[in-house]
Design a protein around this motif. Structure first.
Motif, PDB file in Angstrom:
ATOM      1  N   PHE A  20       0.970  -1.198  -0.073  1.00 60.38           N
ATOM      2  CA  PHE A  20       0.190   0.167  -0.022  1.00 60.38           C
ATOM      3  C   PHE A  20       0.834   1.045  -0.055  1.00 60.38           C
ATOM      4  O   PHE A  20       1.623   1.393   0.961  1.00 60.38           O
ATOM      5  CB  PHE A  20      -0.871  -0.070   1.181  1.00 60.38           C
ATOM      6  N   LEU A  21       0.746   1.973  -0.914  1.00 59.73           N
ATOM      7  CA  LEU A  21       1.514   3.358  -1.110  1.00 59.73           C
ATOM      8  C   LEU A  21       0.596   4.466  -1.100  1.00 59.73           C
ATOM      9  O   LEU A  21      -0.165   4.730  -1.981  1.00 59.73           O
ATOM     10  CB  LEU A  21       2.233   3.206  -2.609  1.00 59.73           C
ATOM     11  N   GLU A  22       0.469   5.266   0.201  1.00 58.19           N
ATOM     12  CA  GLU A  22      -0.245   6.252   0.356  1.00 58.19           C
ATOM     13  C   GLU A  22      -0.029   7.432  -0.634  1.00 58.19           C
ATOM     14  O   GLU A  22       0.923   7.922  -0.953  1.00 58.19           O
ATOM     15  CB  GLU A  22       0.009   6.690   1.892  1.00 58.19           C
ATOM     16  N   ASP A  23      -1.238   7.994  -1.085  1.00 59.26           N
ATOM     17  CA  ASP A  23      -1.324   9.394  -1.690  1.00 59.26           C
ATOM     18  C   ASP A  23      -1.419  10.483  -0.670  1.00 59.26           C
ATOM     19  O   ASP A  23      -2.472  10.422   0.108  1.00 59.26           O
ATOM     20  CB  ASP A  23      -2.443   9.437  -2.634  1.00 59.26           C
ATOM     21  N   ALA A  24      -0.407  11.166  -0.411  1.00 58.18           N
ATOM     22  CA  ALA A  24      -0.533  11.972   0.772  1.00 58.18           C
ATOM     23  C   ALA A  24      -1.054  13.432   0.494  1.00 58.18           C
ATOM     24  O   ALA A  24      -0.938  14.128   1.197  1.00 58.18           O
ATOM     25  CB  ALA A  24       1.059  12.302   1.479  1.00 58.18           C
TER      26      ALA A  24
END
Ligand SMILES: [Zn+2]
Length: 576
Positions: free
Chosen positions: A475-479
């Protein structure tokens, strides 16, 4: 006419002018040897590190008596079709046009293989091409060689060569052995995979049989043979076709009686400390093979023909290859619609941005960045004006893109590889930012080495922000707060570490192989052929002035006949 003035008169003919430049102290007897002959052995899919681990006495003997490099490069497409095309034609895919095993678009008419060049120059020479993988003959060699055979096994192929060497008068032979590629695809291309090593050892035994037959030729010492052995690509896991060093690194051996022993290692190496990261130490997502991260489809990344946008990222890599680092497109062609951050084709050293609407393209070029250090790469797209690329916050290039229409593909974004999970990079990507506005030069400079905060003047235009610093999981967060979380597909988490950087700049390329063969056979490499390769063992030497005042025909006097013998031998390989 005295011989000296005869030569003087000939000098106006250009090539002979080289006489006076030749410093090679070579005896004429060397020149008067028959022109060289070549046995070229191609073994498919052999990683040089595996070759060095395997027990290969025959190849070891060739290395011990010749030129060799285990750090040669397939610096183009690591697939058999393009690889063998480079090995035969001496040009990269930009010229032979073969990009996969379909051989579609092949341009062998303009860039023929080495056997075809030999046959057109010396139709009287005997040439033979024996291929376990038949498309090499079917597509590249065609019927340009005198004998073309496609045996069903490596042993059968080697036997054809042995027969020709024992019973015939061959001048140039090509043989292709395929087993290691099969073993690699089945069990893994790796020096730690036993069946792969065993297949290489079996090929070595076949090489041994062929070399044995070669040196047993009655006239072996006079025939001036060069044995060249190489491979088309390496592999990683059970595949190849990508840009990893495991796929690109190959070996080249060129061995013969007249060849000096030389082992070509990477030219220089530098040992870097932990890469300097102005964002501080944090976990990093490394991409290798065709691993990538995918941002799901969203209208936020649809730009049509008018929407301005800016893309920024940080990249750390040592591979200036034909890869897709960040983009939205299928990078199989610069004319495919969309945009991509890559390197200048085929091996940099500068990075680039390519952008196309499907019928026109624009390419922007930046400086080299594949030095194992972190770099910030930015590109602004002013749709009715110019695109600008920035390297570490500094403007590198700008190009008019006002003529381009829609740049959309499917509303997704990709990091580490392209839209079709191809053209994968080897390296880390971080701090990817996507804006639907053109950032100013000042904004790019001010924020190129800072994480984003609310203070960024264009914050309202931010549409996606992936720091890629989670350190674990997919899971690669969109900040940005907009929820465009990305998915990691095969990227590996790690941290910045010290790094050994090899410089492969001066090691052989696959395209050098056929040029070396032609040069050994004293074929003049014409500029207009447009070959990409160079002869690894130098070119043929012209005779020295001294050699032109010898009584060669033994009639007791130096006459024009003797000179003609020199001229006839002109261009022969220096075999001292
Ligand atoms: Zn192959």
């Amino acid at each position: 006419m005295p011989l000296a003035s005869y030569i003087e008169g000939m000098k106006i003919q250009g090539r002979l002018a080289l006489f006076s430049l030749c410093s090679c102290a070579i005896s004429l007897s060397a020149f008067c040897q028959p022109s060289g002959r070549v046995l070229m052995i191609g073994i498919d899919g052999v990683r040089p590190d595996a070759l060095q681990v395997a027990e290969t006495p025959a190849l070891d003997a060739l290395v011990a008596n010749g030129y060799a490099s285990f750090d040669a490069m397939n610096d183009d497409i690591t697939i058999s079709g393009p690889g063998w095309s480079a090995i035969h034609c001496g040009v990269r895919s930009g010229k032979h046009n073969v990009v996969d095993n379909s051989f579609d678009g092949q341009n062998y008419f303009q860039f023929p293989g080495w056997l075809e060049r030999l046959e057109s120059l010396h139709p009287e020479w005997n040439t033979l091409s024996v291929c376990q993988w038949s498309p090499i003959n079917g597509q590249i060699v065609g019927n340009s060689a005198d004998v073309v055979v496609n045996p069903g096994s490596a042993a059968g192929a080697a036997q054809e060569v042995v027969n020709a060497l024992e019973n015939g008068d061959p001048h140039a032979l090509f043989v292709h052995l395929d087993e290691p590629d099969y073993a690699g695809h089945s069990y893994g291309f790796s020096p730690s995979v036993l069946p792969y090593l065993e297949s290489i050892e079996e090929m070595d035994a076949e090489v041994g049989l062929m070399v044995e037959a070669l040196v047993a030729r009655p006239m072996y010492a006079e025939e001036n043979w060069l044995v060249i052995v190489t491979t088309d690509h390496g592999g990683i896991g059970t595949v190849h076709g990508g840009n990893s060093i495991e796929e690109r690194r190959v070996f080249v051996i060129a061995s013969g009686l007249g060849v000096d022993t030389e082992l070509v290692a990477p030219d220089t190496l530098s040992v870097l400390g932990v890469a300097e990261n102005c964002l501080g130490a944090m976990p990093r997502l490394f991409f290798q093979g065709n691993a990538r991260a995918v941002v799901p489809e969203s209208n936020d990344f649809v730009v049509g023909a008018t929407q301005d946008f800016t893309v920024e990222c940080r990249v750390k890599t040592t591979q200036a290859a034909d890869v897709a680092m960040v983009g939205n497109k299928d990078w199989d062609s610069g004319l495919n619609p969309g945009w991509v951050f890559s390197f200048v084709y085929p091996s940099g050293p500068g990075w680039k941005v390519n952008v196309s609407d499907g019928s026109s393209r624009v390419d922007l070029e930046g400086p080299p960045i594949a030095d194992g250090e972190w770099h910030t790469l930015s590109c602004t797209f002013d749709r009715d004006g110019v695109a600008r690329i920035y390297t570490d916050g500094v403007l590198s290039d700008e190009q008019d893109i006002s003529g381009l229409g829609s740049l959309d593909v499917d509303g997704r974004l990709f990091f580490g590889a392209d839209a079709l999970a191809g053209y994968g990079m080897e390296g880390a990507v971080a701090e990817v930012r996507y804006w639907n506005a053109v950032l100013s030069a000042a904004e790019i400079a001010d924020w190129h080495c800072s994480e984003l905060t609310d203070l960024h003047p264009s914050l309202a235009a931010l549409r996606g922000y992936w720091q890629l610093n989670e350190g674990a999981g997919d899971f690669l967060e969109d900040a940005s707060g907009l929820g465009h979380h990305a998915v990691n597909e095969g990227g590996v988490w790690g941290s910045d570490e010290g790094l050994v950087v090899w410089d492969y700049g001066n090691t052989p390329r696959l395209v050098d192989v056929p040029v070396t063969a032609l040069a050994h056979m004293c074929v003049t490499i014409e500029e207009e052929w447009g070959l990409d390769g160079v002869p690894l063992l130098g070119t043929c030497f012209p005779p020295t002035p001294d050699s032109c005042s010898e009584d060669l025909d033994g009639d007791g006097a130096v006459t024009v006949t003797d000179l003609l013998l020199v001229l006839g031998a002109f261009g022969q390989t220096c075999t001292e």
